[in-house]
Write a protein that holds these residues in place. Structure first.
Motif, PDB file in Angstrom:
ATOM      1  N   GLU A 143     106.347  47.434  14.731  1.00 44.04           N
ATOM      2  CA  GLU A 143     105.440  47.855  13.662  1.00 44.04           C
ATOM      3  C   GLU A 143     103.995  47.647  14.082  1.00 44.04           C
ATOM      4  OE1 GLU A 143     103.168  47.178  11.055  1.00 44.04           O
ATOM      5  OE2 GLU A 143     103.750  49.064  10.137  1.00 44.04           O
ATOM      6  N   ALA A 178     105.401  42.314  15.521  1.00 43.55           N
ATOM      7  CA  ALA A 178     106.058  42.610  14.252  1.00 43.55           C
ATOM      8  C   ALA A 178     107.003  43.796  14.422  1.00 43.55           C
ATOM      9  CB  ALA A 178     105.025  42.926  13.182  1.00 43.55           C
ATOM     10  N   ASP A 209     109.415  46.551  12.315  1.00 42.10           N
ATOM     11  CA  ASP A 209     109.704  47.202  11.048  1.00 42.10           C
ATOM     12  C   ASP A 209     111.212  47.189  10.826  1.00 42.10           C
ATOM     13  OD1 ASP A 209     109.016  49.151   8.798  1.00 42.10           O
ATOM     14  OD2 ASP A 209     110.444  50.332   9.973  1.00 42.10           O
ATOM     15  N   ILE A 232     114.826  43.996   4.688  1.00 39.32           N
ATOM     16  CA  ILE A 232     114.424  42.675   5.184  1.00 39.32           C
ATOM     17  C   ILE A 232     115.423  41.597   4.787  1.00 39.32           C
ATOM     18  CG2 ILE A 232     112.902  42.010   3.271  1.00 39.32           C
ATOM     19  CD1 ILE A 232     110.888  41.120   5.565  1.00 39.32           C
ATOM     20  N   PRO A 266     111.080  36.460   1.796  1.00 40.86           N
ATOM     21  CA  PRO A 266     109.977  37.358   2.141  1.00 40.86           C
ATOM     22  C   PRO A 266     108.782  37.145   1.218  1.00 40.86           C
ATOM     23  CG  PRO A 266     112.044  38.561   1.998  1.00 40.86           C
ATOM     24  CD  PRO A 266     112.304  37.190   1.462  1.00 40.86           C
ATOM     25  N   GLY A 274     102.666  40.350   2.655  1.00 40.16           N
ATOM     26  CA  GLY A 274     101.737  40.261   3.773  1.00 40.16           C
ATOM     27  C   GLY A 274     100.705  41.368   3.679  1.00 40.16           C
ATOM     28  N   LYS A 288     103.198  45.138   2.990  1.00 42.35           N
ATOM     29  CA  LYS A 288     104.478  44.770   3.599  1.00 42.35           C
ATOM     30  C   LYS A 288     105.019  43.471   3.015  1.00 42.35           C
ATOM     31  CE  LYS A 288     104.313  47.824   7.123  1.00 42.35           C
ATOM     32  NZ  LYS A 288     103.414  48.832   6.621  1.00 42.35           N
ATOM     33  N   VAL A 304     107.079  40.259   4.383  1.00 37.92           N
ATOM     34  CA  VAL A 304     107.188  39.709   5.735  1.00 37.92           C
ATOM     35  C   VAL A 304     107.948  38.388   5.761  1.00 37.92           C
ATOM     36  CG1 VAL A 304     105.035  40.816   6.459  1.00 37.92           C
ATOM     37  CG2 VAL A 304     104.973  38.457   5.643  1.00 37.92           C
ATOM     38  N   GLU A 309     107.590  38.632  13.686  1.00 38.21           N
ATOM     39  CA  GLU A 309     107.463  38.960  12.264  1.00 38.21           C
ATOM     40  C   GLU A 309     108.374  40.143  11.968  1.00 38.21           C
ATOM     41  OE1 GLU A 309     104.036  40.411   9.066  1.00 38.21           O
ATOM     42  OE2 GLU A 309     103.599  40.477  11.207  1.00 38.21           O
ATOM     43  N   CYS A 323     108.934  43.001   9.063  1.00 41.99           N
ATOM     44  CA  CYS A 323     108.214  43.522   7.916  1.00 41.99           C
ATOM     45  C   CYS A 323     108.894  44.770   7.372  1.00 41.99           C
ATOM     46  CB  CYS A 323     106.749  43.772   8.235  1.00 41.99           C
ATOM     47  SG  CYS A 323     106.410  44.767   9.668  1.00 41.99           S
ATOM     48  N   GLN A 324     108.785  44.899   6.056  1.00 41.92           N
ATOM     49  CA  GLN A 324     109.358  46.035   5.351  1.00 41.92           C
ATOM     50  C   GLN A 324     108.309  46.548   4.373  1.00 41.92           C
ATOM     51  OE1 GLN A 324     113.166  45.427   3.276  1.00 41.92           O
ATOM     52  NE2 GLN A 324     112.308  46.571   1.564  1.00 41.92           N
TER      53      GLN A 324
END
Length: 134
Positions: A6, A80, A82, A86, A105, A108, A112, A114, A128, A130-131
Motif C-alpha cells: 500500500e 504497509a 493493503d 483486516i 484495528p 490511521g 485506513k 491499521v 502495517e 491497512c484496509q
C-alpha cells in the motif's frame, strides 16, 4: 489475503524540508497531508502510478515516530500492505504465530484501519496492514 504494497513509510525530522525533497525526487506534489493525533504524527502522502510514500513526522516527543527518530534517525519506518479484510488477516497471522503490536484495528492516516506486526517476528521490519474504511 494481502493485495499489494500500500505504501512505504519514511520517518522525517522536518516535514517542510522532506516535502520539498520528495516533490523534487518524484516530480509530483504531496496529494494529502494530515495529522493523526492518536499516534502523535503528521503525515504527507506522495503517489506516482500505483506507488505511494508516506512521510511521518512526530508531533510530540512521546510518539512512536519521535522514539524511532531518536534511536535510528531518518529513514524507512515501515512497509504497509493493503488487505481486503483486516480482521481475517489478524486472525490468520496470529494463527501463524505472528505477534501484533495492536490486535484491534485503529483509524490511521489516509482513511485506513491499521494494525502493526511486531518487527521481532518480521526480520526487523515494522509491517502495517491497512484496509480502506468503508
Amino acid at each position: 489475503m494481502v493485495n499489494k504494497i500500500e505504501h512505504i513509510g519514511i520517518a522525517v525530522k522536518n516535514m517542510d524540508d522532506a516535502n520539498v525533497l520528495f516533490e523534487k525526487l518524484l516530480g509530483v506534489p504531496s496529494y494529502k497531508m494530515e495529522v493523526v493525533e492518536s499516534e502523535g504524527v503528521s503525515t504527507s502522502f506522495f503517489q506516482t502510478g500505483t506507488n505511494k510514500i508516506e512521510l511521518l513526522m512526530a508531533t510530540n516527543p512521546e510518539s512512536p515516530i519521535a522514539k524511532f527518530l531518536e534511536k535510528k534517525g531518518e529513514g524507512i519506518h515501515h512497509i504497509a500492505f493493503d488487505v481486503e479484510d483486516i480482521h481475517a488477516e489478524i486472525d490468520r497471522l496470529k494463527s501463524e504465530g505472528f505477534v501484533l503490536i495492536n490486535e484491534v484495528p485503529k483509524k490511521g492516516a489516509d482513511n485506513k484501519l491499521v494494525v502493526f506486526l511486531h518487527p521481532k517476528n518480521t526480520n526487523g521490519v515494522l509491517v502495517e496492514l491497512c484496509q480502506e474504511i468503508r
